[in-house]
Design a protein around this motif. Structure first.
Motif, PDB file in Angstrom:
ATOM      1  N   GLY A  37       0.773  -1.235   0.000  1.00  0.00           N
ATOM      2  CA  GLY A  37       0.000   0.000   0.000  1.00  0.00           C
ATOM      3  C   GLY A  37       0.799   1.276   0.000  1.00  0.00           C
ATOM      4  O   GLY A  37       0.209   2.372   0.027  1.00  0.00           O
ATOM      5  N   VAL A  38       2.119   1.181  -0.051  1.00  0.00           N
ATOM      6  CA  VAL A  38       2.978   2.371   0.014  1.00  0.00           C
ATOM      7  C   VAL A  38       3.725   2.546  -1.311  1.00  0.00           C
ATOM      8  O   VAL A  38       4.400   1.632  -1.789  1.00  0.00           O
ATOM      9  N   GLY A  39       3.619   3.741  -1.899  1.00  0.00           N
ATOM     10  CA  GLY A  39       4.339   4.044  -3.120  1.00  0.00           C
ATOM     11  C   GLY A  39       5.828   4.167  -2.858  1.00  0.00           C
ATOM     12  O   GLY A  39       6.248   4.823  -1.902  1.00  0.00           O
ATOM     13  N   GLN A  40       6.634   3.545  -3.717  1.00  0.00           N
ATOM     14  CA  GLN A  40       8.085   3.542  -3.533  1.00  0.00           C
ATOM     15  C   GLN A  40       8.788   4.647  -4.322  1.00  0.00           C
ATOM     16  O   GLN A  40       9.946   4.963  -4.052  1.00  0.00           O
ATOM     17  N   ILE A  41       8.119   5.226  -5.313  1.00  0.00           N
ATOM     18  CA  ILE A  41       8.707   6.301  -6.119  1.00  0.00           C
ATOM     19  C   ILE A  41       8.344   7.621  -5.470  1.00  0.00           C
ATOM     20  O   ILE A  41       7.165   7.967  -5.344  1.00  0.00           O
ATOM     21  N   LYS A  42       9.345   8.368  -5.054  1.00  0.00           N
ATOM     22  CA  LYS A  42       9.125   9.536  -4.194  1.00  0.00           C
ATOM     23  C   LYS A  42       8.765  10.814  -4.939  1.00  0.00           C
ATOM     24  O   LYS A  42       8.200  11.732  -4.361  1.00  0.00           O
ATOM     25  N   SER A  43       9.114  10.921  -6.224  1.00  0.00           N
ATOM     26  CA  SER A  43       8.846  12.158  -6.954  1.00  0.00           C
ATOM     27  C   SER A  43       8.900  11.912  -8.455  1.00  0.00           C
ATOM     28  O   SER A  43       9.324  10.840  -8.909  1.00  0.00           O
ATOM     29  N   GLN A  44       8.470  12.927  -9.214  1.00  0.00           N
ATOM     30  CA  GLN A  44       8.542  12.831 -10.665  1.00  0.00           C
ATOM     31  C   GLN A  44       9.981  12.623 -11.136  1.00  0.00           C
ATOM     32  O   GLN A  44      10.229  11.933 -12.130  1.00  0.00           O
ATOM     33  N   ALA A  45      10.924  13.227 -10.417  1.00  0.00           N
ATOM     34  CA  ALA A  45      12.332  13.132 -10.810  1.00  0.00           C
ATOM     35  C   ALA A  45      12.843  11.696 -10.763  1.00  0.00           C
ATOM     36  O   ALA A  45      13.811  11.351 -11.451  1.00  0.00           O
ATOM     37  N   ASP A  46      12.197  10.854  -9.946  1.00  0.00           N
ATOM     38  CA  ASP A  46      12.605   9.444  -9.834  1.00  0.00           C
ATOM     39  C   ASP A  46      11.718   8.514 -10.657  1.00  0.00           C
ATOM     40  O   ASP A  46      11.763   7.297 -10.488  1.00  0.00           O
ATOM     41  N   GLY A  47      10.908   9.110 -11.549  1.00  0.00           N
ATOM     42  CA  GLY A  47       9.888   8.325 -12.260  1.00  0.00           C
ATOM     43  C   GLY A  47      10.322   7.709 -13.559  1.00  0.00           C
ATOM     44  O   GLY A  47       9.497   7.285 -14.357  1.00  0.00           O
ATOM     45  N   TRP A  48      11.651   7.661 -13.834  1.00  0.00           N
ATOM     46  CA  TRP A  48      12.204   6.963 -14.994  1.00  0.00           C
ATOM     47  C   TRP A  48      11.707   7.550 -16.304  1.00  0.00           C
ATOM     48  O   TRP A  48      11.348   6.855 -17.243  1.00  0.00           O
ATOM     49  N   GLY A  49      11.682   8.883 -16.394  1.00  0.00           N
ATOM     50  CA  GLY A  49      11.363   9.550 -17.649  1.00  0.00           C
ATOM     51  C   GLY A  49       9.901   9.473 -18.046  1.00  0.00           C
ATOM     52  O   GLY A  49       9.059   8.924 -17.335  1.00  0.00           O
ATOM     53  N   ILE A  50       9.613  10.063 -19.202  1.00  0.00           N
ATOM     54  CA  ILE A  50       8.252  10.124 -19.741  1.00  0.00           C
ATOM     55  C   ILE A  50       8.162   9.160 -20.922  1.00  0.00           C
ATOM     56  O   ILE A  50       8.935   9.266 -21.869  1.00  0.00           O
TER      57      ILE A  50
END
Length: 371
Positions: free
Chosen positions: A250-263
């Motif tokens: 239930g907890v998201g591991q990606i903390k921000s857009q910057a860590d989201g592996w691009g678009i």
């Protein structure tokens, strides 16, 4: 008379007004070039020397890393930084797969009363964000989902073909595969493929560890890093290999857009507390839908109650097929890709004719570049 004729042939004398007009035009061009050069220098300084510019540059680099032109990212961040970022993502994805599932999914075993509410098996809702458009698929019964594989050896199969051939209701692309120069034949998976409780493909050995996205015999989604022997002991019925698992207990591991592996175009899978399976299909690399980060997908899943979520193969592989029609817009100009695995949904999955196309083959001798 002769003097008058000679004088009439002389060129007209330039006036000061003509010279001023020419001088003014040259000045405008000169000032425009100086202004453009100055703005370009300011933009380059912002892009390479400021924190906000660096954030944009890194996001662009991460986006390129997800494509077949990964090496081009070095022109934005340098070869050393490119290697550093790829290694960092690999390390983070490994770490996301380690934490054990705490059993938050309730498949109705603890209920004293059987549910009388009949849910529709397949529900498809459009979703969108600032940079993307896509679809959220909800499958109410996780036991209706199967992994399908190609019919013929030596070449992958389009998801739409798998859906039609096996009589499925819906299909989305599955796990990763060996894809030399992004021109592979789509026949050789990476990691493991399990369908109907049988191991169809395994390049890790019995004691090897692999990142998986799967469903066990009870209908519980299994995602993360496991030994192949563990998957067998756990009774995993359907599985492919990909990463990362980005929602854990239930907890998201990606903390921000910057860590989201691009678009990029995305295909991801999740499960809610009541057992429903979710597929998120995001179009990308198009004018009206650039794509999404994994952080975007994570937020969509969390907003819809996901307790477990993992990434699947995306990019040009991303496709959603329903009732024998392609619902989304695949990013490749050539349309669907040929793939080794797909998640398919059936009214009666036990009757689906899915055979092990790799049975009897020496997987070490498969040439994934030969069509």
């Amino acid at each position: 008379m002769a003097l008058q004729q000679t004088a009439s042939r002389l060129p007209p004398r330039k006036t000061g007004k003509g010279r001023r007009k020419k001088s003014t035009g040259m000045g405008v061009i000169l000032y425009t070039l100086i202004g453009f050069t100055g703005l370009s220098l300011v933009a380059l300084c912002w892009f390479f020397l400021t924190s906000s510019g660096t954030s944009v540059r890194l996001m662009m680099a991460d986006t390129i890393i997800t494509t077949q032109h990964r090496d081009w990212a070095k022109y934005l961040i340098g070869s050393d930084e490119l290697k550093k970022r790829v290694d960092a993502y690999t390390k983070n994805f490994e770490e996301m797969g380690v934490e054990k599932d705490k059993g938050f999914v309730d498949l109705g075993k603890n209920s004293t009363k059987p549910s009388t509410v009949k849910k529709e098996l397949v529900k498809i809702d459009p979703i969108s964000g600032s940079n993307f458009k896509g679809y959220l698929v909800t499958i109410s019964d996780p036991k209706k989902v199967r992994i399908a594989v190609p019919e013929k050896a030596g070449k992958g199969e389009k998801v739409s073909s798998m859906v039609k051939r096996t009589g499925a209701i819906l299909g989305v692309n599955g796990g990763g595969f060996n894809d030399p120069n992004w021109e592979g034949n789509g026949f050789q998976p990476e990691g493991i493929v399990i369908s109907g409780g049988k191991i169809f493909y395994n390049d890790k050995g019995v004691n090897g560890s692999v990142q998986v996205v799967g469903i066990d015999k009870e209908g519980r989604m299994i995602a993360g890093k496991y030994k192949v022997s563990e998957l067998v002991e756990m009774g995993v019925k359907e599985a492919v290999s990909f990463s990362p698992r980005f929602i854990v207990n239930g907890v998201g591991q990606i903390k921000s857009q910057a860590d989201g592996w691009g678009i990029a175009p995305r295909t991801s899978m999740a499960q809610t507390k009541d057992g429903s399976i979710l597929f998120c299909i995001i179009d990308g690399r198009q004018k009206n839908s650039i794509g999404a980060t994994l952080y975007d997908v994570q937020q969509i899943f969390l907003d819809h109650g996901a307790v477990t979520a993992a990434n699947l193969d995306g990019g040009a592989s991303t496709v959603l097929v329903h009732n024998n029609a392609i619902v989304n817009k695949p990013s490749s100009e050539y349309g669907e890709r040929y793939l080794p695995t797909a998640w398919l949904v059936y009214d009666h999955p036990e009757t689906a004719n899915i055979k092990n196309v790799w049975e009897g083959l020496d997987i070490r001798k498969i040439d994934p570049s030969k069509w």
